[in-house]
Each structure stands twice: as structure tokens, then as C-alpha cells.
Design a protein around this motif. Structure first.
Motif, short mmCIF file in Angstrom:
data_model
loop_
_atom_site.label_atom_id
_atom_site.label_comp_id
_atom_site.label_asym_id
_atom_site.label_seq_id
_atom_site.Cartn_x
_atom_site.Cartn_y
_atom_site.Cartn_z
N TRP A 1 0.83 -1.19 0.00
CA TRP A 1 0.00 0.00 0.00
C TRP A 1 0.87 1.26 0.00
O TRP A 1 0.57 2.27 -0.60
CB TRP A 1 -0.89 -0.05 1.24
N LEU A 2 2.03 1.17 0.68
CA LEU A 2 2.95 2.31 0.76
C LEU A 2 3.88 2.39 -0.45
O LEU A 2 4.66 3.32 -0.57
CB LEU A 2 3.79 2.20 2.03
N GLU A 3 3.82 1.36 -1.29
CA GLU A 3 4.79 1.28 -2.36
C GLU A 3 4.70 2.49 -3.30
O GLU A 3 3.61 2.91 -3.67
CB GLU A 3 4.52 0.00 -3.16
N ARG A 4 5.83 3.03 -3.67
CA ARG A 4 5.85 4.13 -4.63
C ARG A 4 7.20 4.13 -5.32
O ARG A 4 8.14 3.49 -4.87
CB ARG A 4 5.59 5.46 -3.94
N ARG A 5 7.27 4.90 -6.43
CA ARG A 5 8.54 4.98 -7.14
C ARG A 5 9.37 6.11 -6.56
O ARG A 5 8.88 6.97 -5.84
CB ARG A 5 8.29 5.23 -8.62
N TYR A 6 10.65 6.08 -6.90
CA TYR A 6 11.52 7.18 -6.49
C TYR A 6 11.00 8.47 -7.12
O TYR A 6 10.91 9.50 -6.46
CB TYR A 6 12.94 6.89 -6.97
N ALA A 7 10.67 8.38 -8.36
CA ALA A 7 10.06 9.52 -9.04
C ALA A 7 9.07 8.94 -10.03
O ALA A 7 9.33 7.89 -10.62
CB ALA A 7 11.10 10.34 -9.78
N PRO A 8 7.94 9.59 -10.24
CA PRO A 8 6.97 9.04 -11.17
C PRO A 8 7.52 8.98 -12.59
O PRO A 8 8.33 9.83 -12.99
CB PRO A 8 5.78 10.00 -11.07
#
Lengths: 284, 310, 335
Positions: free
Chosen positions: C318-325
């Protein structure tokens, strides 16, 4: 994209020093002779070309020595594009830097063709040479747009090896890179390229300059080493990342300045007009 | 795909939590409470069960049979000699008290007998009454050798309600000699033809064929001379007799040599079962589902995104 | 000791190596991590550990682990007690010497009731039961199991047998007490309403047993009305032989064994209770005994652990995200 190649026709480069060489070209040669721009006046005996006799100077000469006007010859300049396609070029956030690099290479090829200069290209991926184009006057631009470019490898070994093989004179090296290098690596590369005139083009991706400050987990993977880090991203972490990056970029600019270079920075996409402007101002 | 990547592990967490809570469905299990009564008279010392004595073989088979019973079943233990049985332990739950049952079973010994007689039909009736009082079926281990021999009127009948059970026949089909022990328990040879009584005591009604017997005299010798010789000093399993006794009492007959499985099968056919509700846990089902969902969640990351390399 | 109800599930354990190969979060390429000084080294291994722990716990849960039941040794207060019970038919009479009628309680029933009370009050005793009539009988080997003891005492309700051979019964009971423990205290409690002549060879055997190891002997003599007491010394001139006064002579014999010995004479249920309480008071010594440990299921803990791991993993996703979109701009700035 092919249709937009003509935009690059506007690119022009001019070296501060004259070049030795006999071939006709668009650049100021070191040899005096026929040409369009006046260079100096020489005694007829030293330069026996009575067609360019300078009557006024010959008449006013107290010793009656005949003088001829000498003109700068125009010579050609090999444009060598060195493309650093190490794996980091493939990391994409806000810019497709591999695409940018390919387009730039094609654009310089187009500009060289316009300037009737020979063009050569070396694509280096880490310690491997991906593509090596010997000097040619053929129109390559359209082909280069389709150049298969798979960034791979790490480091600048192939670039440095290439630098040793390049001629020392009558060459302008265009170094296209993302400059994801440590200051030491950059200094070593620039030292290898010396004393050739170098035009450095810095491909930047604004996405990597400052990660977003949202809380989260990011799994980072270094495309060059394959190293992974899972980090907890927080506003503080993001601010620290941005600060570190600014420091490193400042260090790189300092190294470039030490080598008399001022990089042309291309952030995210190419503005050709701006590129042409900065190219004409670049110290060469 | 992205939604699935976040939902699947949450689903796995939920399923695992349900498994931890231990849901179950009601099941039914048949249990049979049993009183085991072992004949410990001297004929049980005959070593015709593959070299082991009948008593040892019975101990071995019964111990294994008890071990094979489901938890919750209750087993009591007693022994038989003379004309009655004596209960040592009333039925206890076998999983809690298996060690005790096995210990008591191992302690069963012919020396416990307070009398040398072996009146099997009487003992069987007594044991059946006892088992009925304890609300248990009966497993009666004996070789069927009546000592002294049955009176001419035949064995005792059975006219009451039977709790059911099994008569477990010990011994082989070939007559074998019976070991003889002295007062201190040392074996001193075998019983001979002259050591035992070969015919019933001369009480009660005379046999119907008495008139054909040698020495018959209607007044002076109404029984004839039929009890002078016989083979009562040798012992074989009286399978036919035991089958008859068992049949009259609503019991089954099984051979000890057939092992615990045959005993269980016969018991199942001849003893009523106590149905108990069991709790069958569904945790493994939910656990397996959670595992499958978790693996799906692990594999839900697209291959290209697992290792982003240009 | 841990056992598994369904061990084949453990063959699935290699599955937990998968998270070493397949990462839980999707990766985003970031050039030159070494120059970026990204912190948080512990998060990655933690996620891998969680992703390995979750299937491991689920597989273990499938195998249904349990703590083996058994027994654990502990120090209690009590003794190794062998009850030697008279099963002769006279025990089925009342203290008055009659067959029980109406509300009467037979000697056997009173002894049974009082002994059950006594046993219930003493949780640390190891108890064995032997009985005797014409022959000695091992009823219950030494055990700590209260249910087994209760079942064996309850079985004493059955009508008794013929005669009384106390000597062989004593031999058996003392043998059981000997084997019960090498170090802790041992006691034999003889409950009978009569005695018999002890044969000379049995007397010898008993003397040998008594010389080998110390056993406390208690005789609870249930005296029927009209019977002679064990402490009564016959008046001069009256016959005093083992055949006429077996109880008195058994008492004398037991005294002569050189073991701690106490005799109680009880002529009513109340007196039996007092005597038993007195025996209990004297037989309260430290004893190394065992307490049954029930089998304990552990699968729920595995499932709970797995659930927590899965919840943490879900939170990570759920917290997963990229370094930059990833939003590449067009190559050329539109004119």
C-alpha cells in the motif's frame, strides 16, 4: 521525428583557434591563403600570390617592398559525437534520456552535414563500444534516429579508450552524457579527452533531481550495478536527497569548469533554439 | 493488476487470521467404550501363539488395539478366573491413561487367579453383567477350555440384555500341553492325563447316552465310566464352542491371532457405538487458501517491474 | 518436543525461498545509488524476511505443529503410596458385621469413599494400588493420573472374593513401593478387616524386602464389632497363637520388620477418616513427582504470525511508490 531534423540545421560551432588542414571546409584554418576573411599582409616574396597584391600598402612602403594580402583559408573540422550509453541512461523518470541522446546524435549528424564537416560517432556502454561510426560525409541523421540504443554497463572505460584513439587535431568532440559520474570519474574522462576541444552536453532528468516527499516505501534499483535498496521515503529524506544531488551537480560543474568547459544542460526535452544559442556561446 | 497487488496480501492476512481463530464444523465420531476381561486361568499359559503364551499374545494384541483407538474412547480392564470376573480399572479415557492401561495389562498374570477353575460360560455372563453396569461393551479373551469340563446339562445360558462385544479366541487349533508351575511360580513341566478331571463332576442329570457307557448301572452307576480318560490335559482353542457362546449373547467371535484389525472389525459389528460430536477444524483449509493467495500476491508483480533494467 | 499432525506439508517449505528471487515491491531504476547515499538499509531485508516468514508460518500451520503432551517433573509434597486393599468378601459387611441394609455403609464402601477423599486432597502423591484375597493382584501400577486412580478405586466396589492372604499381598505392595522411587519416601497403606497366618517362606521374603529399602508401613485395621483388637493382649491363660489371633500376630510381625510402622484400629467410618488424616499428615514429605502436560496445539500461533506478516506485507504494498513518477516528457520542446 524525421521531419524535425531540419531544426538542427541551425546548429553551428566555431572554434577560437585556427585549424591546420588543407581540405576545404567551413572553419577558420591556420594556413593563410585564399579565402573570404582577411588575415594579414605579407611580403610578396614570402607569399608569391600577385593576385592579392595590396596596392596601397605597396605604394606607401618606404622600402618599396611589394605586399600581398593574405586571407584565412577555410578548412573542415571532424565532428565526433561520443555518446555515454551506460546503463544509467536507461533510467526514466521525467525524461527519456536514451531517446534524447539518440535525437541529439542525429541532430549533430544533420548539422555536420550542413556544415560539410565529416561526422563520426562512438556509442560507449560502460567498457563496451556499442556502435562505432568512422568519419563520413554521408547523411547519417535519418539512420541514427533508428539507431538501436540499449544502455548497459557501468563506468567510462570505453569512452577513455576511445579518447586515446581519436586524432589530436581538427576534431570537435561532442560528449553527450547524463554525467551520472563521480567527480573523480569525470575528471579522469576529461583528462583523457584533452587537448581536443570538447562540447559537453548534459542530459538531465528533473525527476531524479528531487524525489517526491510523500511517505512511502520505494525499492530502488541501480541499473548499472543492479544494487537494490528499499527505503522509507519521508519529506526529510526527500529534502536530503535533493540537497545531496545539488551538491554533486555543483561539484561536477566545478570539474568541467576546471577543464574550461561549460556544459550545455538539456533538462527533460530539447529546445533546439536554446541549444543553438548555447552552442554558439560555448567556449571552444 | 495494481489493485490486486495490494488486495491479495490483505486477503491472505484475513484468511490467516480466520485460520488462527480456528473455525470448525461439527462432525460425528463413533466411539465404543469397552471392558476388557482376560482369562488368566492356567490354560492361557499354553505357548502356542507363535512361541508366545496365549496370555502374552493377548497382552500384545490388546495393547496394540488400545493404541489404535481414537481419543475419547474409554477402556476398562479386568480378568476372569473361576466363575466370575474382577474389574481392576473401570473404563478410563485411553489417551489420558494409556500408560496406566498398558501397565495394568502388562501386570495381568496367572498368579492373580484366586482359584484354578475356569468356568467360562459363568465367567462370561458375569463379565457381561459387569460391562452392562459400566455401560460398556465387552471384549472377553479366552481359549474356551472349561475346567472342570461342562456338566452334562451344558453351559449356562443368557437371557438378559446384552451390551454386545467380542469373544476373542486365544490359542491354536492343535491341542498343546499346559505348563505346570509350583508354589513359587517356577515351571515344573506339563500337566499329564492324570492331573486333570476329564469329565464333569457326577452331579445333576446324567448324560442321555449314559446307558451306552461301560459300567452303566441305573442305580449304582447312572453316569457310566466315561470320565477315566480324556484329553483335558491338552488345550486347543474351542472356536466352535466360543462362537456359540458369543452368538447366544449377541457378541461376535474373533481369533486373537488375526490381530487388532480383526478385533476392531468384529467389535464394530457387534457393539453399539456412542456417537460424540467432534470439532473438525477448518484451519488447514483457510491456511492453505491464505498460502495460495500469498503466493499469488508474490507473483502479482509483473516480471518487468521486478527488476527494472532498461 | 514439537510434533506435527500432518508432516507432509513441510515438503512445501522450499516455497519460502521464492521471496529471495522475487522481490515483494516493484523496483524503480535510480542511477548511481552509491552517489545518492540512500539510507534505510534495514527495510529491504525486513521485507524479504517478512515475505519468507509469512509462507513459512502458513506451511508450518498446515503441518499443524503441537507441543507433545507428556509429563514434567516437579517437586511436590506427598509420597509414593501403595494402597493394599483387602478384597475378601467380609469387607462387604458393615462395621457391625452384617450385610448392609438401607443406609448402612459397608467397610469396603467406607474405605473407598474415604480413600477417594484422601487422594483428592493430595495432588502430588504417586499412587499404586494392589489388592489381595487368596492371591495378590496388581490393580494399578504407580501412577500420577488421578483419573486412573479414581477408576481403579471405583472398581473396588465390585463384591469381594473369598479369602485373605495378606502376606503375599504385602510382598507385592512392598515390591511396588520399592520400584516406585529410589530416593523419595515410600509408604504402603494396608487396609483390611482381618489378617491371616503368614507362611514362613513369605515371612522370609518380607524380611528380605524390608532389609533392602525403607518403606513406611501403615495398617488401617477395620475392626468389625466383636472382633478382637490388634492391640489387645490376651489375658493369661487364653490361647495366643497366630491361628487364633492372626491380627495381633500380623501386628507383632510388622513391628518386628524394623521399618517405620503405624497401626490404626478403626471401628467406624469416622475413625477411618481420622486415621487416614493422620497417615496423610505423616506422609507429607518433599517428593519428585510428575505432572501431566496436555498436548498443546501451536497451529493457531503460526496462523496468527502469518496473518501479521501478511498484514505488514499488504501495508508495504500500500505504501509502495517509485523514487520519481515515470512521466517522460516529449523529446523536443514543442515550438
Amino acid at each position: 521525428m524525421n521531419a524535425q531534423l531540419h531544426l538542427f540545421d541551425a546548429l553551428a560551432w566555431r572554434l577560437t583557434q585556427g585549424l591546420p588542414g588543407l581540405r576545404m571546409g567551413a572553419h577558420a584554418g591556420r594556413i593563410r591563403g585564399a579565402g573570404e576573411s582577411f588575415a594579414d599582409i605579407a611580403p610578396l616574396l614570402a607569399h608569391p600570390d600577385p593576385r592579392r597584391l595590396d596596392l596601397r600598402r605597396s605604394i606607401t612602403d618606404p622600402l618599396g617592398v611589394l605586399h600581398v594580402r593574405r586571407f584565412q583559408t577555410r578548412t573542415d573540422l571532424r565532428l565526433h559525437v561520443a555518446l555515454d550509453a551506460s546503463a544509467s541512461l536507461g533510467a526514466v523518470a521525467h525524461a527519456d534520456r536514451a531517446g534524447l541522446a539518440r535525437l541529439l546524435a542525429a541532430g549533430f549528424a544533420q548539422a555536420a552535414r550542413r556544415a560539410r564537416d565529416p561526422f563520426s560517432l562512438t556509442v560507449c556502454a560502460g567498457d563496451r563500444v556499442l556502435h562505432d561510426q568512422p568519419p563520413t560525409r554521408r547523411s547519417l541523421a535519418a539512420d541514427l534516429l533508428d539507431l538501436p540504443l540499449a544502455p548497459a554497463g557501468r563506468g567510462t572505460a570505453a569512452l577513455e579508450a576511445m579518447a586515446h584513439d581519436l586524432p589530436q587535431e581538427r576534431i570537435l568532440v561532442v560528449l553527450i552524457s547524463d554525467f551520472e559520474l563521480s567527480p573523480d570519474e569525470l575528471a579522469a574522462l576529461l583528462a583523457a579527452l584533452r587537448p581536443r576541444p570538447v562540447l559537453s552536453v548534459w542530459l538531465r532528468d528533473s525527476g531524479f533531481d528531487a524525489p517526491s516527499p510523500r511517505l512511502g516505501l520505494a525499492e530502488l534499483c541501480d541499473p548499472e550495478t543492479g544494487r537494490r535498496r528499499t527505503v522509507l521515503t519521508t519529506p526529510r529524506w526527500a529534502a536530503r536527497q535533493a540537497q545531496l544531488l545539488r551538491d554533486r551537480q555543483a561539484a561536477l560543474r566545478r570539474i568541467l569548469a576546471e577543464h574550461g568547459l561549460s556544459p550545455i544542460e538539456i533538462t527533460d526535452s530539447i529546445d533546439v533554439a536554446e541549444l543553438a544559442a548555447s552552442l554558439s556561446e560555448a567556449p571552444l | 493488476m495494481t489493485a490486486a497487488r495490494a488486495i491479495l496480501p490483505a486477503l491472505a492476512a484475513g484468511l490467516a487470521l480466520v485460520a488462527a481463530a480456528g473455525p470448525g464444523i461439527e462432525g460425528r465420531r463413533e466411539l465404543r467404550d469397552v471392558l476388557i476381561v482376560v482369562d488368566i486361568t492356567r490354560s492361557m499359559n499354553v505357548r502356542d501363539m507363535d512361541g508366545a503364551s496365549r496370555l502374552d499374545a493377548a497382552r500384545d494384541v490388546l495393547t496394540r488395539w488400545i493404541a489404535s483407538q481414537p481419543c475419547g474412547a474409554r477402556v476398562g480392564l479386568g480378568f476372569f478366573t473361576e466363575r466370575r470376573s474382577l474389574t481392576l480399572i473401570e473404563p478410563v479415557e485411553i489417551c489420558t491413561d494409556y500408560a496406566t492401561l498398558a501397565g495394568t495389562l502388562a501386570g495381568l498374570d496367572w498368579r492373580m487367579a484366586w482359584e484354578g477353575d475356569s468356568m467360562i460360560s459363568k465367567g462370561l455372563n458375569h463379565a457381561l453383567n459387569r460391562a452392562r453396569g459400566l455401560d460398556a461393551a465387552l471384549i472377553f479373551v479366552t481359549d474356551g477350555q472349561e475346567a472342570p469340563p461342562l456338566p452334562y446339562s451344558g453351559p449356562d445360558g443368557w437371557r438378559e440384555d446384552s451390551p454386545g462385544g467380542v469373544v476373542l479366541g486365544a490359542g491354536g487349533d492343535q491341542p498343546a500341553p499346559i505348563p505346570k508351575f509350583d508354589d513359587l511360580g517356577r515351571e515344573t513341566g506339563f500337566y499329564g492325563p492324570t492331573d486333570v478331571q476329564h469329565a464333569p463332576a457326577r452331579i445333576g442329570a446324567p448324560p442321555t447316552d449314559a446307558a451306552d457307557r461301560p459300567g452303566f448301572h441305573p442305580r449304582n452307576n447312572p453316569y457310566g465310566e466315561a470320565d477315566l480318560e480324556g484329553s483335558e490335559h491338552l488345550s486347543a482353542m474351542r472356536a466352535e464352542y466360543l462362537t456359540r457362546l458369543a452368538g447366544e449373547r449377541g457378541m461376535g467371535f474373533a481369533r486373537l491371532s488375526a490381530g487388532p484389525a480383526a478385533l476392531q472389525a468384529t467389535l464394530a459389528a457387534h457393539a453399539p457405538a456412542r456417537r460424540v460430536a467432534t470439532h473438525r477444524s477448518l484451519s488447514p483449509v483457510f491456511g492453505a487458501l491464505a498460502l495460495a493467495v500469498l503466493l499469488a500476491a508474490l507473483l502479482a508483480t509483473p516480471l518487468h517491474a521486478r527488476k527494472e533494467t532498461p | 518436543m514439537i510434533g506435527f499432525a500432518w508432516p507432509p506439508a513441510l515438503f512445501a517449505l522450499p516455497l519460502l525461498l521464492l521471496p529471495l528471487v522475487i522481490r515483494w515491491l516493484r523496483a524503480s531504476a535510480v542511477p548511481r545509488l552509491d552517489l545518492r547515499a540512500v539510507e534505510g538499509r534495514a527495510v529491504g531485508p525486513l521485507l524479504v524476511a517478512l515475505a519468507m516468514l509469512a509462507p513459512a508460518a502458513l506451511i508450518l500451520g498446515l503441518a499443524q505443529p503441537y507441543l507433545r503432551g507428556g509429563s514434567t517433573a516437579y517437586r511436590g509434597i506427598g509420597t509414593n503410596l501403595v494402597l493394599l486393599i483387602d478384597r475378601s468378601s467380609s469387607m462387604d459387611d458393615t462395621f457391625a458385621g452384617r450385610s448392609p441394609q438401607g443406609g448402612d455403609e459397608s467397610k469396603a464402601a467406607a474405605a473407598r469413599r474415604i480413600l477417594l477423599d484422601f487422594i483428592a486432597r493430595r495432588p502430588d502423591d504417586r499412587i499404586g494400588i494392589a489388592a489381595f484375597s487368596t492371591a495378590p493382584m496388581l490393580v494399578l501400577p504407580m501412577t500420577e493420573s488421578r483419573t486412573a486412580i479414581a477408576a481403579a478405586v471405583a472398581a473396588l466396589a465390585e463384591p469381594g472374593l473369598s479369602q485373605t492372604d495378606v502376606g503375599r499381598g504385602l510382598t507385592l505392595a512392598m515390591g511396588m513401593a520399592h520400584e516406585a522411587s529410589a530416593s523419595d519416601s515410600r509408604a504402603v497403606v494396608l487396609v483390611s478387616d482381618g489378617a491371616a497366618v503368614i507362611a514362613p517362606e513369605v515371612q522370609t521374603a518380607l524380611r528380605n524386602l524390608a532389609a533392602r529399602r525403607q518403606v513406611n508401613i501403615y495398617w488401617l485395621y477395620l475392626r468389625t464389632k466383636g472382633a478382637k483388637g490388634i492391640f489387645e493382649v490376651p489375658e493369661p491363660g487364653q490361647a495366643d497363637t497366630p491361628h487364633l489371633r492372626p491380627e495381633r500376630h500380623l501386628h507383632i510381625f510388622l513391628q518386628s520388620l524394623g521399618l517405620p510402622y503405624h497401626a490404626f484400629e478403626a471401628d467406624s467410618p469416622g475413625a477411618v477418616e481420622d486415621a487416614v488424616t493422620e497417615i496423610g499428615r505423616m506422609e507429607s514429605r518433599p517428593i519428585l513427582t510428575r505432572r501431566p502436560v496436555p498436548r498443546r496445539d501451536l497451529a493457531w500461533a503460526c496462523h496468527l504470525l502469518a496473518s501479521l506478516c501478511c498484514a505488514a506485507l499488504a501495508a508495504a504494498r500500500w505504501l509502495e511508490r517509485r523514487y520519481a513518477p515515470r512521466r517522460p516528457a516529449p523529446l523536443l520542446v514543442p515550438a
